[in-house]
Write a protein that holds these residues in place. Structure first.
Motif, PDB file in Angstrom:
ATOM      1  N   PHE A 116      36.984  58.130  26.468  1.00  0.00           N
ATOM      2  CA  PHE A 116      36.024  59.163  26.121  1.00  0.00           C
ATOM      3  C   PHE A 116      36.656  60.489  26.489  1.00  0.00           C
ATOM      4  O   PHE A 116      37.227  60.635  27.576  1.00  0.00           O
ATOM      5  N   GLU A 117      36.572  61.452  25.587  1.00  0.00           N
ATOM      6  CA  GLU A 117      37.012  62.807  25.859  1.00  0.00           C
ATOM      7  C   GLU A 117      35.835  63.743  25.641  1.00  0.00           C
ATOM      8  O   GLU A 117      35.161  63.664  24.615  1.00  0.00           O
ATOM      9  N   GLY A 118      35.583  64.598  26.612  1.00  0.00           N
ATOM     10  CA  GLY A 118      34.559  65.627  26.474  1.00  0.00           C
ATOM     11  C   GLY A 118      35.236  66.977  26.380  1.00  0.00           C
ATOM     12  O   GLY A 118      36.036  67.329  27.248  1.00  0.00           O
ATOM     13  N   TRP A 119      34.946  67.712  25.312  1.00  0.00           N
ATOM     14  CA  TRP A 119      35.563  69.003  25.067  1.00  0.00           C
ATOM     15  C   TRP A 119      34.539  70.117  25.201  1.00  0.00           C
ATOM     16  O   TRP A 119      33.342  69.917  24.987  1.00  0.00           O
ATOM     17  N   VAL A 120      34.983  71.305  25.495  1.00  0.00           N
ATOM     18  CA  VAL A 120      34.115  72.481  25.507  1.00  0.00           C
ATOM     19  C   VAL A 120      33.750  72.785  24.056  1.00  0.00           C
ATOM     20  O   VAL A 120      34.629  72.987  23.222  1.00  0.00           O
ATOM     21  N   ARG A 121      32.445  72.776  23.782  1.00  0.00           N
ATOM     22  CA  ARG A 121      32.000  73.007  22.403  1.00  0.00           C
ATOM     23  C   ARG A 121      31.558  74.458  22.212  1.00  0.00           C
ATOM     24  O   ARG A 121      31.266  75.166  23.161  1.00  0.00           O
ATOM     25  N   GLN A 122      31.466  74.846  20.963  1.00  0.00           N
ATOM     26  CA  GLN A 122      31.222  76.227  20.576  1.00  0.00           C
ATOM     27  C   GLN A 122      29.764  76.669  20.728  1.00  0.00           C
ATOM     28  O   GLN A 122      29.492  77.862  20.803  1.00  0.00           O
ATOM     29  N   THR A 123      28.841  75.731  20.763  1.00  0.00           N
ATOM     30  CA  THR A 123      27.428  76.097  20.880  1.00  0.00           C
ATOM     31  C   THR A 123      26.736  75.239  21.931  1.00  0.00           C
ATOM     32  O   THR A 123      27.132  74.108  22.182  1.00  0.00           O
ATOM     33  N   ASN A 124      25.681  75.804  22.527  1.00  0.00           N
ATOM     34  CA  ASN A 124      24.805  75.057  23.422  1.00  0.00           C
ATOM     35  C   ASN A 124      23.416  75.669  23.316  1.00  0.00           C
ATOM     36  O   ASN A 124      23.261  76.881  23.487  1.00  0.00           O
ATOM     37  N   ASP A 125      22.440  74.837  23.037  1.00  0.00           N
ATOM     38  CA  ASP A 125      21.056  75.296  22.898  1.00  0.00           C
ATOM     39  C   ASP A 125      20.943  76.491  21.963  1.00  0.00           C
ATOM     40  O   ASP A 125      20.234  77.459  22.239  1.00  0.00           O
ATOM     41  N   GLY A 126      21.689  76.444  20.851  1.00  0.00           N
ATOM     42  CA  GLY A 126      21.610  77.489  19.845  1.00  0.00           C
ATOM     43  C   GLY A 126      22.380  78.756  20.145  1.00  0.00           C
ATOM     44  O   GLY A 126      22.319  79.720  19.380  1.00  0.00           O
ATOM     45  N   ARG A 127      23.105  78.793  21.247  1.00  0.00           N
ATOM     46  CA  ARG A 127      23.876  79.982  21.628  1.00  0.00           C
ATOM     47  C   ARG A 127      25.365  79.733  21.429  1.00  0.00           C
ATOM     48  O   ARG A 127      25.863  78.641  21.699  1.00  0.00           O
ATOM     49  N   LEU A 128      26.069  80.761  20.988  1.00  0.00           N
ATOM     50  CA  LEU A 128      27.517  80.658  20.808  1.00  0.00           C
ATOM     51  C   LEU A 128      28.221  80.780  22.155  1.00  0.00           C
ATOM     52  O   LEU A 128      28.001  81.740  22.898  1.00  0.00           O
ATOM     53  N   VAL A 129      29.053  79.809  22.444  1.00  0.00           N
ATOM     54  CA  VAL A 129      29.776  79.727  23.713  1.00  0.00           C
ATOM     55  C   VAL A 129      31.243  80.089  23.467  1.00  0.00           C
ATOM     56  O   VAL A 129      31.845  79.639  22.493  1.00  0.00           O
ATOM     57  N   SER A 130      31.820  80.880  24.367  1.00  0.00           N
ATOM     58  CA  SER A 130      33.251  81.184  24.271  1.00  0.00           C
ATOM     59  C   SER A 130      34.065  80.364  25.267  1.00  0.00           C
ATOM     60  O   SER A 130      35.241  80.097  25.041  1.00  0.00           O
ATOM     61  N   ALA A 131      33.429  79.960  26.378  1.00  0.00           N
ATOM     62  CA  ALA A 131      34.129  79.190  27.411  1.00  0.00           C
ATOM     63  C   ALA A 131      33.116  78.633  28.402  1.00  0.00           C
ATOM     64  O   ALA A 131      31.957  79.047  28.420  1.00  0.00           O
ATOM     65  N   ILE A 132      33.591  77.702  29.223  1.00  0.00           N
ATOM     66  CA  ILE A 132      32.801  77.170  30.332  1.00  0.00           C
ATOM     67  C   ILE A 132      33.674  77.224  31.578  1.00  0.00           C
ATOM     68  O   ILE A 132      34.870  76.924  31.524  1.00  0.00           O
ATOM     69  N   GLU A 133      33.050  77.604  32.676  1.00  0.00           N
ATOM     70  CA  GLU A 133      33.699  77.545  33.982  1.00  0.00           C
ATOM     71  C   GLU A 133      33.080  76.381  34.743  1.00  0.00           C
ATOM     72  O   GLU A 133      31.865  76.337  34.921  1.00  0.00           O
ATOM     73  N   TYR A 134      33.900  75.447  35.180  1.00  0.00           N
ATOM     74  CA  TYR A 134      33.422  74.329  35.977  1.00  0.00           C
ATOM     75  C   TYR A 134      33.817  74.539  37.425  1.00  0.00           C
ATOM     76  O   TYR A 134      34.948  74.944  37.719  1.00  0.00           O
ATOM     77  N   GLU A 135      32.881  74.256  38.323  1.00  0.00           N
ATOM     78  CA  GLU A 135      33.164  74.281  39.756  1.00  0.00           C
ATOM     79  C   GLU A 135      32.736  72.944  40.338  1.00  0.00           C
ATOM     80  O   GLU A 135      31.780  72.330  39.867  1.00  0.00           O
ATOM     81  N   ALA A 136      33.443  72.526  41.367  1.00  0.00           N
ATOM     82  CA  ALA A 136      33.121  71.257  42.023  1.00  0.00           C
ATOM     83  C   ALA A 136      33.410  71.376  43.515  1.00  0.00           C
ATOM     84  O   ALA A 136      34.304  72.120  43.923  1.00  0.00           O
ATOM     85  N   PHE A 137      32.657  70.644  44.283  1.00  0.00           N
ATOM     86  CA  PHE A 137      33.007  70.447  45.688  1.00  0.00           C
ATOM     87  C   PHE A 137      33.924  69.223  45.677  1.00  0.00           C
ATOM     88  O   PHE A 137      33.468  68.078  45.640  1.00  0.00           O
ATOM     89  N   ALA A 138      35.228  69.481  45.627  1.00  0.00           N
ATOM     90  CA  ALA A 138      36.215  68.433  45.344  1.00  0.00           C
ATOM     91  C   ALA A 138      36.127  67.206  46.250  1.00  0.00           C
ATOM     92  O   ALA A 138      36.148  66.076  45.737  1.00  0.00           O
ATOM     93  N   PRO A 139      36.036  67.335  47.573  1.00  0.00           N
ATOM     94  CA  PRO A 139      36.004  66.113  48.395  1.00  0.00           C
ATOM     95  C   PRO A 139      34.838  65.186  48.036  1.00  0.00           C
ATOM     96  O   PRO A 139      35.016  63.980  47.913  1.00  0.00           O
ATOM     97  N   LEU A 140      33.654  65.767  47.851  1.00  0.00           N
ATOM     98  CA  LEU A 140      32.500  64.952  47.491  1.00  0.00           C
ATOM     99  C   LEU A 140      32.601  64.455  46.055  1.00  0.00           C
ATOM    100  O   LEU A 140      32.264  63.293  45.759  1.00  0.00           O
ATOM    101  N   ALA A 141      33.065  65.303  45.139  1.00  0.00           N
ATOM    102  CA  ALA A 141      33.205  64.892  43.736  1.00  0.00           C
ATOM    103  C   ALA A 141      34.177  63.720  43.603  1.00  0.00           C
ATOM    104  O   ALA A 141      33.899  62.749  42.886  1.00  0.00           O
ATOM    105  N   ILE A 142      35.293  63.790  44.293  1.00  0.00           N
ATOM    106  CA  ILE A 142      36.277  62.703  44.228  1.00  0.00           C
ATOM    107  C   ILE A 142      35.709  61.434  44.850  1.00  0.00           C
ATOM    108  O   ILE A 142      35.846  60.343  44.294  1.00  0.00           O
ATOM    109  N   SER A 143      35.049  61.564  45.979  1.00  0.00           N
ATOM    110  CA  SER A 143      34.449  60.397  46.637  1.00  0.00           C
ATOM    111  C   SER A 143      33.406  59.731  45.737  1.00  0.00           C
ATOM    112  O   SER A 143      33.402  58.505  45.577  1.00  0.00           O
TER     113      SER A 143
END
Length: 141
Positions: free
Chosen positions: A31-58
Motif C-alpha cells: 500500500f502506498e499513500g501519497w499526498v493528494r491535491q484536495t481534502n474536504d473540497g480544498r486545494l492542497v499544496s503540501a502536507i507537513e507530518y510530525e510524529a513523536f518518533a519513539p512512541l510512533a516507532i514503538s
C-alpha cells in the motif's frame, strides 16, 4: 521480519521490498499513500507530518507484531514520512509477504488502518490559498 520506520527523508522503497522477498512467500501486497491535491473540497499544496518518533516507532512495531500473529504472513514492514511533503510525494508505505495472496491483502489493510488509528502522527495541511491548518489523520476509511 517486522520493521517500522519513521523517516524524515525519502526512503528507498525498493530496498524495503527486498527485505520481504522470502522463498516461502507466494503473495506480496503493498500500500502506498501519497499526498493528494484536495481534502474536504480544498486545494492542497503540501502536507507537513510530525510524529513523536519513539512512541510512533514503538506503536508501529506493535502493529506489525500483531499482524504477524493475526494473519498467516511471512514478513512485513512499514514506513511513514515526516516533514514537508508536496502533492504527489509518498507519505506511507506498507509491504506484506505471505504464502498466499488473501492473507497478504488482509494484513496490508489491517496495518494501514491501525497506523491511522493508533500511531501518533499529526498532519498540517498547506492549502493553495496560503492557509495552513492542522487536520485529523486518525480516521479509517
Amino acid at each position: 521480519m517486522s520493521r517500522f520506520l519513521i523517516a524524515d527523508t525519502t526512503v528507498d522503497i525498493g530496498a524495503l521490498r527486498e527485505t520481504l522477498l522470502k522463498p516461502e512467500a507466494g503473495g506480496f501486497c503493498t500500500f502506498e499513500g501519497w499526498v493528494r491535491q484536495t481534502n474536504d473540497g480544498r486545494l492542497v499544496s503540501a502536507i507537513e507530518y510530525e510524529a513523536f518518533a519513539p512512541l510512533a516507532i514503538s506503536e508501529g512495531r506493535s502493529i506489525l507484531d500483531e499482524v504477524r500473529e493475526r494473519f498467516d504472513i511471512t514478513a512485513t514492514c512499514a514506513m511513514h514520512r515526516t516533514g514537508y511533503l508536496p502533492v504527489g510525494d509518498l507519505a506511507v508505505w506498507i509491504g506484506v509477504a505471505a504464502p498466499h495472496r488473501d492473507a497478504a491483502f488482509k494484513a496490508c489493510r489491517y496495518v494501514i488502518d491501525e497506523i491511522k488509528r493508533r500511531v501518533p502522527i499529526w498532519k498540517r495541511e498547506h492549502y493553495v490559498d496560503g492557509q495552513i491548518e492542522w487536520v485529523a489523520c486518525h480516521h479509517v476509511g
